[in-house]
Scaffold this active site. Sequence first.
Site, PDB file in Angstrom:
ATOM      1  CB  ALA A 246      -0.906   0.016   1.229  1.00 33.15           C
ATOM      2  CD  GLU A 249       3.177  -1.874  -6.799  1.00 32.79           C
ATOM      3  OE1 GLU A 249       2.627  -1.451  -7.826  1.00 32.79           O
ATOM      4  OE2 GLU A 249       4.305  -2.380  -6.801  1.00 32.79           O
ATOM      5  CB  SER A 251       2.888   6.607  -3.453  1.00 31.93           C
ATOM      6  OG  SER A 251       2.329   6.417  -2.182  1.00 31.93           O
ATOM      7  CB  CYS A 361      -5.110   5.816   3.601  1.00 33.97           C
ATOM      8  SG  CYS A 361      -3.388   5.561   3.173  1.00 33.97           S
ATOM      9  CD  GLU A 370       5.793   8.973  -0.778  1.00 33.54           C
ATOM     10  OE1 GLU A 370       6.430   8.182  -0.072  1.00 33.54           O
ATOM     11  OE2 GLU A 370       4.881   8.592  -1.555  1.00 33.54           O
TER      12      GLU A 370
HETATM   13  C1  HEM Z   1      -1.653   7.659  -2.979  1.00 34.83           C
HETATM   14  C2  HEM Z   1      -1.340   6.800  -2.099  1.00 34.83           C
HETATM   15  C3  HEM Z   1      -2.323   5.971  -1.341  1.00 34.83           C
HETATM   16  C4  HEM Z   1      -3.638   5.691  -1.580  1.00 34.83           C
HETATM   17  C5  HEM Z   1      -4.502   6.188  -2.726  1.00 34.83           C
HETATM   18  C6  HEM Z   1      -4.092   4.812  -0.519  1.00 34.83           C
HETATM   19  C7  HEM Z   1      -5.391   4.330  -0.411  1.00 34.83           C
HETATM   20  C8  HEM Z   1      -5.866   3.636   0.670  1.00 34.83           C
HETATM   21  C9  HEM Z   1      -7.241   3.249   0.843  1.00 34.83           C
HETATM   22  C10 HEM Z   1      -8.367   3.513  -0.148  1.00 34.83           C
HETATM   23  C11 HEM Z   1      -7.338   2.603   2.025  1.00 34.83           C
HETATM   24  C12 HEM Z   1      -8.617   2.055   2.668  1.00 34.83           C
HETATM   25  C13 HEM Z   1      -9.014   0.747   2.105  1.00 34.83           C
HETATM   26  C14 HEM Z   1     -10.368   0.325   2.587  1.00 34.83           C
HETATM   27  O1  HEM Z   1     -11.041   1.014   3.361  1.00 34.83           O
HETATM   28  O2  HEM Z   1     -10.784  -0.734   2.166  1.00 34.83           O
HETATM   29  C15 HEM Z   1      -6.025   2.543   2.596  1.00 34.83           C
HETATM   30  C16 HEM Z   1      -5.714   1.934   3.783  1.00 34.83           C
HETATM   31  C17 HEM Z   1      -4.421   1.803   4.222  1.00 34.83           C
HETATM   32  N1  HEM Z   1      -3.285   2.395   3.683  1.00 34.83           N
HETATM   33 FE1  HEM Z   1      -3.199   3.575   2.072  1.00 34.83          FE
HETATM   34  N2  HEM Z   1      -3.061   4.567   0.331  1.00 34.83           N
HETATM   35  C18 HEM Z   1      -1.963   5.256  -0.128  1.00 34.83           C
HETATM   36  C19 HEM Z   1      -0.719   5.296   0.427  1.00 34.83           C
HETATM   37  C20 HEM Z   1      -0.366   4.617   1.549  1.00 34.83           C
HETATM   38  C21 HEM Z   1       0.939   4.661   2.160  1.00 34.83           C
HETATM   39  C22 HEM Z   1       2.098   5.515   1.680  1.00 34.83           C
HETATM   40  C23 HEM Z   1       0.887   3.800   3.220  1.00 34.83           C
HETATM   41  C24 HEM Z   1       1.944   3.436   4.221  1.00 34.83           C
HETATM   42  C25 HEM Z   1       3.187   3.584   4.122  1.00 34.83           C
HETATM   43  C26 HEM Z   1      -0.449   3.256   3.306  1.00 34.83           C
HETATM   44  C27 HEM Z   1      -0.894   2.378   4.251  1.00 34.83           C
HETATM   45  C28 HEM Z   1      -2.209   2.022   4.446  1.00 34.83           C
HETATM   46  C29 HEM Z   1      -2.651   1.168   5.527  1.00 34.83           C
HETATM   47  C30 HEM Z   1      -1.777   0.560   6.608  1.00 34.83           C
HETATM   48  C31 HEM Z   1      -4.035   1.033   5.392  1.00 34.83           C
HETATM   49  C32 HEM Z   1      -4.978   0.211   6.274  1.00 34.83           C
HETATM   50  C33 HEM Z   1      -5.597   1.067   7.333  1.00 34.83           C
HETATM   51  C34 HEM Z   1      -6.564   0.315   8.220  1.00 34.83           C
HETATM   52  O3  HEM Z   1      -7.065  -0.746   7.831  1.00 34.83           O
HETATM   53  O4  HEM Z   1      -6.795   0.780   9.330  1.00 34.83           O
HETATM   54  N3  HEM Z   1      -1.181   3.778   2.280  1.00 34.83           N
HETATM   55  N4  HEM Z   1      -5.132   3.208   1.754  1.00 34.83           N
END
Ligand code: HEM
Length: 412
Positions: A246, A249, A251, A361, A370
């Site tokens: 996450a 890929e 970002s 997220c 970034e």
């Molecule tokens: C443009 C970049 C990013 C996008 C569009 C994105 C999008 C998302 C989305 C849509 C979710 C929620 C999924 C759901 O509710 O089913 C999510 C959860 C999450 N994302 Fe991102 N993400 C991004 C970057 C990152 C980065 C940089 C990290 C960590 C280094 C990260 C770590 C996580 C984690 C750990 C969750 C789970 C949170 C939870 O379940 O409490 N993401 N992300």
Amino acid sequence: MSPEPAAVEEMSRVQLAVVESVAPHLRHNPYDSYRILRAAGPFVPGPHDTHLVTRHTEAQAILIDPRWSHAEEPELLHGDSEVELPGSFLWMEPPDHTRLRGLVGKAFTSRTITGLQERATQLVDELLTAILAEGEVDLLETLAYPVPLTLICELLGVPAEAHEQVRVMSAGIARGLDPDLLLSPEELAARTKAVHEFTAFFGDLVEQRRKAPRDDLITALVQAEEAGVRLTHTELIGTLLILVVAGHETSVNLIGNGVLALIREPGEFQRLRADPDLAGPAVDEVLRYDAPVHLTTRTARAEITVGDRTFAPGDAVIVLLGSANRDPDAFPEPDRFDLGRYLPGRRTERHLSFGLGLHYCLGAPLARMEMRKVLHAFGSRVTGLTLLAEPPYRPNVVVRGMSELHVRVEGR
Ligand code: HEM
């Protein structure tokens, strides 16, 4: 009485849009099918007895409501496969979700992000200098991949010589996040291989940090403790997997999509050049306009009414984040890329690209930072941007993005 021919035609148009909205070969433009789906209603019957959630109000209502569970997604999308993706708190419910997210949150604070800002500025500047010297480049290879990959790997403490290996493993896993029914046997096998390699690779690093702690995120996760409870080994690997996959890929797509939008809308690029500080609000407009993550799923844990529809316990929905972000009822002129849309004072509706609610997220501040650095550098240093070839897209449906972006970049 049989339905009118016009009604039958409309029904098949919608059915086609359902298929096309997730068709791997149509990734360059899912937005036309989203438009048809939104017009058909907020809930449209989808594959495997699911409903596609097409509009912003309903998508928001579902994401924010904890009675909708995300724990069934692995079963829903990957139920047929033999190898499981290591469990991450992305697919857990309270109290496990609360415990693990809390532990990771301790190691992954806004201070961590602030500490990374200088490094991010330096990295983006170095990469842009090399790109300008080259002139014509694949921007994904030279910028969109290296920025988030380098930062997440450095944050975790992955040695520089292994960054490329991490990239290959996580690409295999990212493709495997798509529903199994959309994956070929080769892609399923590649996912299995990538998951095994990932588990072994990060398992080794975890052991090394246990024996010899360092100042990095893996050590912090190994040591993270809340009320005396540590992460188990499996939880640690699942957490690392979600941070890595996450964490870059998505970002990569954000950076690629943003640069592509600037090329396609030269007026907006000129606006950014005139005022590079627009980079802040511009990040959110890129997220809204061309979401890096296009869908998520939820399963009802109770009888729940959303709008005029009541779902029974066990009913599953596919929330089309990319469609909700283009809903004209939420965003005026939703198909217009407007860098100032999120300027303070414009009171624009929130986009759903980072999800909402319990699973919002965790990496949003890192991803935003970034992208802000990239847009600011482009606004201040790049004078010309030309597309050299129509970009091909990867077949990925959930984490959607290009596979190449060949451009000419001029500047100083
Ligand atoms: C443009 C970049 C990013 C996008 C569009 C994105 C999008 C998302 C989305 C849509 C979710 C929620 C999924 C759901 O509710 O089913 C999510 C959860 C999450 N994302 Fe991102 N993400 C991004 C970057 C990152 C980065 C940089 C990290 C960590 C280094 C990260 C770590 C996580 C984690 C750990 C969750 C789970 C949170 C939870 O379940 O409490 N993401 N992300």
